[in-house]
Design a protein around this motif. Structure first.
Motif: not given
Length: 355
Positions: A280-284
């Motif tokens: 999720n830290y990338l997708l954010a």
């Protein structure tokens, strides 16, 4: 306990995964190995992995660890780069002003070079302030810097996967190294980390044990579940001196795990380590539009994968389709090797990749 086989994990850049619509299970935020002491296969682990928390200032705060500070520096330097690009374009326009009725191929080539250099420098600045700011800086340890890339600290490590040999030579050493690392990073005393030693269940595979362990961490990041070590019902008193390690015997469902640390200690004083951060830290970092496009590609890939698996089960084709010749003709071989932009394309008619 010996087990069969090993695990396979596909690694690719974030941009490639997003473009291809590949499922992203986690981010490999840091990797490291250490070989210390003896070189022979001595059944005792060393402490070389402490080097992932090596720092010259004893962990004093650095402004480079601050997300907002790095963002400001990046914006300032990108602004300066934009001004350089515009100045180069204006200078080129002045040089060709007055030229009428012809196409200046030389000027077009220079314009392309300016744009290419601009994009290269822009990408380099994003790397410097985004993911590489801590590199070659002795005041910031690799593990601290890798966490800070994603706005995380040692407090955000939600689990650790140990090699867990259940031997006197390894278990105390492995916990000692882990405990020393978190102490160096300044994690709050008493803020323990659940430890998973999954080889009690899977055994040690023929290949690298860390491949099983990485798969386990990725599943925990996805589900928030920390599996218990079901046979850990009698923890040795020698392990009580480690403040940060929590040896669970029962599984715990957490509200979410931001990051996990994988340890792999082997014979010959060899150690390996991975920091895995939630996807999720990338997708954010994506815009709403980019995220929607990625999800569409992800669903399409899932449908194709399911169809491929079904065709395999009913015998339409083998699961692994081994190629017997390269995608280029013999006359193309040298030109393909010498061209850095050469790419094969999929031919639907033949079901093969070709140049």
């Amino acid at each position: 306990m010996e087990a069969q086989g090993a695990g396979v994990v596909t690694l690719m850049s974030a941009s490639a995964a997003i473009e291809f619509g590949a499922p992203i299970y986690g981010i490999i935020a840091m990797s490291g190995t250490a070989t210390d002491k003896q070189g022979r296969s001595v059944p005792a682990s060393g402490k070389g992995l402490l080097t992932s928390t090596r720092e010259t200032n004893g962990g004093l705060p650095s402004r480079l660890l601050e997300f907002d500070y790095r963002r400001r520096q990046l914006q300032r330097q990108l602004s300066a780069l934009d001004k350089w690009r515009q100045a180069e374009i204006d200078e080129l326009a002045d040089a060709v002003s007055g030229e009428v009725g012809c196409v200046d191929l030389h000027s077009m080539d220079i314009s392309r070079q300016i744009e290419k250099e601009y994009l290269h420098q822009r990408s380099s600045l994003q790397d410097v302030w985004g993911s590489e700011f801590w590199k070659r800086d002795p005041a910031i340890s690799p593990l601290r810097g890798s966490l800070a890339v994603w706005g995380l600290t040692a407090e955000d490590i939600g689990m650790a996967s140990f090699h867990g040999t259940s031997t006197v030579a390894n278990d105390k050493n492995e916990s000692d190294v882990f405990n020393s690392q978190l102490k160096q990073l300044g994690r709050t005393p008493g803020h323990t980390v659940p430890i998973v030693c999954q080889k009690w269940l899977t055994g040690h595979p023929k290949g690298a044990a860390a491949s099983f362990m990485l798969n386990g961490i990725l599943q925990s990041l996805r589900t928030g579940l920390v599996p218990g070590n079901r046979n850990a019902d009698n923890i040795d008193k020698a392990m009580e001196e480690f403040d940060y390690a929590l040896y669970l015997s029962k599984s715990v469902q957490t509200s979410g795990i931001k990051a996990g640390l994988l340890k792999s200690f082997g014979f010959g004083q060899v150690g390996g380590e991975l920091l895995v951060v939630h996807a999720n830290y990338l997708l954010a970092t994506l815009t709403q539009e980019q995220l929607e496009q990625y999800n569409v590609k992800l669903q399409q890939r899932d449908i194709k994968a399911s169809r491929y698996w079904q065709d395999t089960l009913v015998g339409n084709h083998p699961f692994v389709q081994v190629k017997s010749y390269p995608p280029y003709a013999a006359a193309q071989e040298k030109s393909v090797y010498l061209d850095p932009l050469a790419r094969a394309k999929y031919d639907k008619a033949s079901g093969e990749f070709k140049f």
